[in-house]
Design a protein around this motif. Sequence first.
Motif: not given
Length: 363
Positions: A114-139
């Motif tokens: 089981r894992f314990v997580y800290g507070d993430p930095k989120l890298y969220v790209p600006k994508l088209k609102d109606d486009g898929y897939p949507q994605w982001f990266v957490a550090s």
Amino acid sequence: MELGPGDGSVYGFTRTVVAGAALVLPLAAGCAAGGEGRTEARPTVSMPSTSPPPAVPLTPKVAERAFRTYVTDEDVARAAGDERLALTWTSDGQSQLTAAEFRKAAYDGDPVRRFVYGDPKLYVPKLKDDGYPQWFVASVDRSVAGESKSKRKALMAFVLRGPSDSWKLTLATLLQPKAKEPKVEIDDAGYATALGSDDPSVLIRPRDVGGIQATMAAEGPGSVAAKVMKSGATTTGYYQKAKRAKKDAKKHDLTLQVVYTATPFHYFGLRTEHGGGLIIYSLFRTSSLVAKEPSTAKPEIPEEAEHLLDGTVEGNEVDTTATLHFAAYDPPRAKKGKTQAKAHLVADDGAISKAATPPIKKP
């Protein structure tokens, strides 16, 4: 052709509306003459329309909510030792690694980590609102519960493939002990910039970073790929490790083949400060240990694959596939007359996710 989320492009979603044709029934002939046999016209028949739920624009707040939901759901599944539930929140290579982890824990008689997580930095790209897939990266800092010295920086990529789907963890990798995480460029609104698959501003096209690493793993420091990527434990180190393993196998009259290949999974590219890129991607490593001669003893099952097999070797071969997750820094192209920096690996993780002992092939 594979389309990677890292290029900022999206898969289209086509709305389908099914409309039933109106059915108009003619009146009976006797209806027109006199009042006998009154016939009522049947109502028009139509099929209900179907359409996907409206798209929710990807914002940093949406990403944070998705991350927190995943962390909670993952812990519930791991606390219960429920592999099927855990796989509900993952996809692609992360599903393969999650399944293998649960099976190894069951084989060893241990609880699943089981894992314990800290507070993430989120890298969220600006994508088209109606486009898929949507994605982001957490550090995020991640520790194994109950292990005080286990904290590592994890880079975690999440994907939402459609408006009716849920966010899933598709790839997680761990920052190498001496590596520095590249600083992703974030604008004033909190968004990162996605790199196109053929972005010419970085040294290696984002879609080719995995291929360059695989080439170095196959050919070693003398490879032409070494001109653009630094040597290290997960590049030329892989080559040296395989070379030693092949020599050891030969001493036992066995043949070992090790191959690194691209996966069909998504890769992710983010613009870093000063014009470089953070590229997150997967590779497969397939290994085949074969006893060519009938008199040669069958190869033994590798310890790291025992939980995936029943303990017997049916034929004269043991095959394994490892799912490997990486992150690399892709430097900007140097201006004319300037020294060109090389790409280098900053994160890696993975394990054997598949194993087989196929029967001897008939001639």
